[in-house]
Design a protein around this motif. Sequence first.
Motif, mmCIF file in Angstrom:
data_model
loop_
_atom_site.group_PDB
_atom_site.id
_atom_site.type_symbol
_atom_site.label_atom_id
_atom_site.label_comp_id
_atom_site.label_asym_id
_atom_site.label_seq_id
_atom_site.Cartn_x
_atom_site.Cartn_y
_atom_site.Cartn_z
ATOM 1 N N LEU A 73 -14.217 140.093 145.806
ATOM 2 C CA LEU A 73 -15.618 139.701 145.757
ATOM 3 C C LEU A 73 -16.480 140.838 146.287
ATOM 4 O O LEU A 73 -16.307 141.273 147.432
ATOM 5 C CB LEU A 73 -15.827 138.437 146.589
ATOM 6 C CG LEU A 73 -15.237 137.160 145.980
ATOM 7 C CD1 LEU A 73 -15.341 136.027 146.967
ATOM 8 C CD2 LEU A 73 -15.916 136.800 144.682
ATOM 9 N N PRO A 74 -17.429 141.363 145.486
ATOM 10 C CA PRO A 74 -18.174 142.539 145.915
ATOM 11 C C PRO A 74 -19.339 142.230 146.840
ATOM 12 O O PRO A 74 -19.944 143.143 147.372
ATOM 13 C CB PRO A 74 -18.675 143.117 144.588
ATOM 14 C CG PRO A 74 -18.859 141.913 143.714
ATOM 15 C CD PRO A 74 -17.781 140.949 144.121
ATOM 16 N N ALA A 75 -19.723 140.954 147.011
ATOM 17 C CA ALA A 75 -20.864 140.576 147.842
ATOM 18 C C ALA A 75 -20.424 139.526 148.853
ATOM 19 O O ALA A 75 -20.704 138.335 148.693
ATOM 20 C CB ALA A 75 -22.006 140.043 146.972
ATOM 21 N N PRO A 76 -19.737 139.921 149.921
ATOM 22 C CA PRO A 76 -19.200 138.923 150.859
ATOM 23 C C PRO A 76 -20.262 138.077 151.542
ATOM 24 O O PRO A 76 -20.067 136.890 151.747
ATOM 25 C CB PRO A 76 -18.411 139.774 151.867
ATOM 26 C CG PRO A 76 -18.810 141.175 151.649
ATOM 27 C CD PRO A 76 -19.309 141.285 150.250
ATOM 28 N N LEU A 77 -21.403 138.685 151.906
ATOM 29 C CA LEU A 77 -22.441 137.900 152.568
ATOM 30 C C LEU A 77 -23.005 136.844 151.633
ATOM 31 O O LEU A 77 -23.229 135.697 152.029
ATOM 32 C CB LEU A 77 -23.555 138.830 153.069
ATOM 33 C CG LEU A 77 -24.687 138.152 153.830
ATOM 34 C CD1 LEU A 77 -24.154 137.433 155.065
ATOM 35 C CD2 LEU A 77 -25.753 139.169 154.224
ATOM 36 N N GLY A 78 -23.241 137.222 150.379
ATOM 37 C CA GLY A 78 -23.725 136.245 149.411
ATOM 38 C C GLY A 78 -22.714 135.147 149.153
ATOM 39 O O GLY A 78 -23.073 133.967 149.019
ATOM 40 N N SER A 79 -21.432 135.506 149.100
ATOM 41 C CA SER A 79 -20.390 134.500 148.885
ATOM 42 C C SER A 79 -20.303 133.544 150.070
ATOM 43 O O SER A 79 -20.134 132.330 149.892
ATOM 44 C CB SER A 79 -19.045 135.189 148.667
ATOM 45 O OG SER A 79 -19.087 136.030 147.533
ATOM 46 N N ALA A 80 -20.414 134.087 151.292
ATOM 47 C CA ALA A 80 -20.372 133.224 152.479
ATOM 48 C C ALA A 80 -21.567 132.287 152.509
ATOM 49 O O ALA A 80 -21.435 131.099 152.842
ATOM 50 C CB ALA A 80 -20.343 134.084 153.741
ATOM 51 N N GLY A 81 -22.763 132.796 152.171
ATOM 52 C CA GLY A 81 -23.946 131.931 152.124
ATOM 53 C C GLY A 81 -23.821 130.839 151.091
ATOM 54 O O GLY A 81 -24.243 129.696 151.321
ATOM 55 N N ALA A 82 -23.230 131.171 149.933
ATOM 56 C CA ALA A 82 -23.044 130.164 148.887
ATOM 57 C C ALA A 82 -22.083 129.073 149.352
ATOM 58 O O ALA A 82 -22.325 127.874 149.131
ATOM 59 C CB ALA A 82 -22.543 130.835 147.616
ATOM 60 N N LEU A 83 -20.983 129.469 150.001
ATOM 61 C CA LEU A 83 -20.047 128.472 150.513
ATOM 62 C C LEU A 83 -20.691 127.606 151.588
ATOM 63 O O LEU A 83 -20.476 126.391 151.641
ATOM 64 C CB LEU A 83 -18.811 129.172 151.083
ATOM 65 C CG LEU A 83 -17.769 129.676 150.087
ATOM 66 C CD1 LEU A 83 -16.664 130.436 150.811
ATOM 67 C CD2 LEU A 83 -17.183 128.523 149.283
ATOM 68 N N ALA A 84 -21.501 128.217 152.469
ATOM 69 C CA ALA A 84 -22.158 127.456 153.531
ATOM 70 C C ALA A 84 -23.102 126.418 152.951
ATOM 71 O O ALA A 84 -23.157 125.264 153.433
ATOM 72 C CB ALA A 84 -22.917 128.408 154.458
ATOM 73 N N TYR A 85 -23.837 126.786 151.901
ATOM 74 C CA TYR A 85 -24.761 125.835 151.290
ATOM 75 C C TYR A 85 -23.994 124.705 150.607
ATOM 76 O O TYR A 85 -24.421 123.539 150.637
ATOM 77 C CB TYR A 85 -25.647 126.553 150.284
ATOM 78 C CG TYR A 85 -26.826 125.734 149.808
ATOM 79 C CD1 TYR A 85 -27.597 124.992 150.692
ATOM 80 C CD2 TYR A 85 -27.174 125.708 148.464
ATOM 81 C CE1 TYR A 85 -28.669 124.248 150.257
ATOM 82 C CE2 TYR A 85 -28.255 124.967 148.005
ATOM 83 C CZ TYR A 85 -28.998 124.230 148.909
ATOM 84 O OH TYR A 85 -30.073 123.489 148.467
ATOM 85 N N ALA A 86 -22.849 125.022 149.999
ATOM 86 C CA ALA A 86 -22.048 123.985 149.353
ATOM 87 C C ALA A 86 -21.466 123.005 150.361
ATOM 88 O O ALA A 86 -21.259 121.830 150.050
ATOM 89 C CB ALA A 86 -20.922 124.627 148.549
ATOM 90 N N LEU A 87 -21.210 123.477 151.603
ATOM 91 C CA LEU A 87 -20.600 122.637 152.626
ATOM 92 C C LEU A 87 -21.607 122.122 153.647
ATOM 93 O O LEU A 87 -21.212 121.595 154.689
ATOM 94 C CB LEU A 87 -19.503 123.431 153.362
ATOM 95 C CG LEU A 87 -18.367 123.976 152.495
ATOM 96 C CD1 LEU A 87 -17.380 124.755 153.349
ATOM 97 C CD2 LEU A 87 -17.658 122.866 151.747
ATOM 98 N N LEU A 88 -22.887 122.279 153.359
ATOM 99 C CA LEU A 88 -23.926 121.851 154.301
ATOM 100 C C LEU A 88 -24.167 120.352 154.179
ATOM 101 O O LEU A 88 -24.524 119.854 153.101
ATOM 102 C CB LEU A 88 -25.226 122.616 154.020
ATOM 103 C CG LEU A 88 -26.370 122.359 154.996
ATOM 104 C CD1 LEU A 88 -26.023 122.886 156.389
ATOM 105 C CD2 LEU A 88 -27.654 123.003 154.488
ATOM 106 N N GLY A 89 -23.969 119.648 155.290
ATOM 107 C CA GLY A 89 -24.218 118.209 155.297
ATOM 108 C C GLY A 89 -25.388 117.797 156.170
ATOM 109 O O GLY A 89 -25.997 116.745 155.970
ATOM 110 N N ARG A 90 -25.730 118.657 157.139
ATOM 111 C CA ARG A 90 -26.851 118.383 158.036
ATOM 112 C C ARG A 90 -27.588 119.676 158.317
ATOM 113 O O ARG A 90 -26.997 120.760 158.281
ATOM 114 C CB ARG A 90 -26.371 117.769 159.361
ATOM 115 C CG ARG A 90 -25.852 116.348 159.250
ATOM 116 C CD ARG A 90 -25.327 115.825 160.582
ATOM 117 N NE ARG A 90 -24.939 114.429 160.497
ATOM 118 C CZ ARG A 90 -25.733 113.408 160.736
ATOM 119 N NH1 ARG A 90 -26.991 113.632 161.111
ATOM 120 N NH2 ARG A 90 -25.303 112.174 160.625
ATOM 121 N N ALA A 91 -28.863 119.561 158.645
ATOM 122 C CA ALA A 91 -29.682 120.692 159.066
ATOM 123 C C ALA A 91 -30.468 120.258 160.287
ATOM 124 O O ALA A 91 -31.316 119.344 160.205
ATOM 125 C CB ALA A 91 -30.626 121.136 157.946
ATOM 126 N N ALA A 92 -30.176 120.866 161.438
ATOM 127 C CA ALA A 92 -30.805 120.512 162.712
ATOM 128 C C ALA A 92 -30.637 119.037 163.027
ATOM 129 O O ALA A 92 -31.540 118.381 163.548
ATOM 130 C CB ALA A 92 -32.284 120.887 162.702
#
Length: 433
Positions: A73-92
């Motif tokens: 994967l050439p964009a690790p930060l973008g991939s990590a952000g995409a995974l975080a958004y997919a696994l986001l269940g709560r915000a604050a």
Amino acid sequence: MRDFAAAAVRAAAALLALAALGHTLWNGVVEGATALAFGTLIGIGELARSDHRDAAAPAEDRPSDRDRPLDRLPAPLGSAGALAYALLGRAAGHPTHHGVLQVVAVVVAAALVGSVPHIARGHGPAFDHVARRVLAVAFAGACFQPLHNSGRLEGRVGQGPYLVLFLVLLLGLTALCDAVLAAALAGTRTGRPYGSLLRDGLRAPAGIGAAICATGLVMALGTAVAGLWALPVFSVPLLLTQMSFHRITAVRTTYRQTITSLARATEIAGCTRPGHSRRVAALSCAVGRELGLSERELTVLEYAALMHDIGQLSLVDPVPDGATAPLPAAQARRIAGLGGEVARQTGVPAEVAVVVERQADPYREQPVAARIVRAVNAYEDLCGGDGHPGGSLAALERLRLGTGCDFQPEVVECLARVLARDGRAGVGPLPPG
């Protein structure tokens, strides 16, 4: 079948992206601030992605699509952000309600926006990378979002350590999904067996893949507690790691170019035929991948193959056409020993020098890399000589006749499969030896 699988993956990613964008545009964005924050993070990750593909190397020194290992994967930060958004269940502390299609839409839109500067420089993102990211993120989101939005996930695992364990297991399945997709897409480009490609893909999580998954998980959990301020805090370590990887890649490329230039000394001196060392290195790496060598072992193999004839510079009387395969065993071992000494003086890793100096030994006494270099070099010498008008098929048969002592049978058969598959030698499938 191989082409069909790759086409099916690309078509599924394209249809899913269009459906997600259409659904989001029609129904609007849920929790726009959160979507904008994650979209910005993914876009920044795409902006910071690596465009390094041996661009500084001469065209003849760049690995071909067949010889290049599985793309990471050439964009690790973008991939990590995409995974975080997919696994986001709560915000604050407040539940989120975005679904899988919005996750895919945000990922696709942010990746496209972040790719604009790269496209302007002629380095647009490879469609296969985008397809893999879309499908992997969709897989993670489809496993998490419906369970979270329905309340079943919280009711069964709560918000404690069991939730973390569930997310870790889900990330493992997502990494496996990405490896399967990568192998399916790379099969058409490389022509390599699917099993070998999948094995390479499964090795990726041990490196930057583990950092991507861990950062995505921490981002999702941190945002659930601290809100969107957690995104820049937890993205900094991965961004610094990405920059370090870029520097390491640049150093490795420069080192490879130095070794390639050194290997050309035998060609400039007239000791070997033009392009001989590069051809041996490329074919040796292809055989090494066929045998399942790791990336570290492939690097040692490539360097040793590039330098395998360096010992001929120490000879008073050059070998005709630089072909060492027809030489008597004692003379071949003496040249290999000289090459090992020269290799040590250049500062290459000790394993490389060992392969160079042991390439002429009986194969039962050699390391695997030396067995590969010996077989491939002999094949190249036999094909280039004037005494074998039968061409590559005759050269392979000569190697098979020498499997009793000189060449390992498995290496010769792997070489035959590689040549028959990619057609570089102009041979078709060979009968069993």
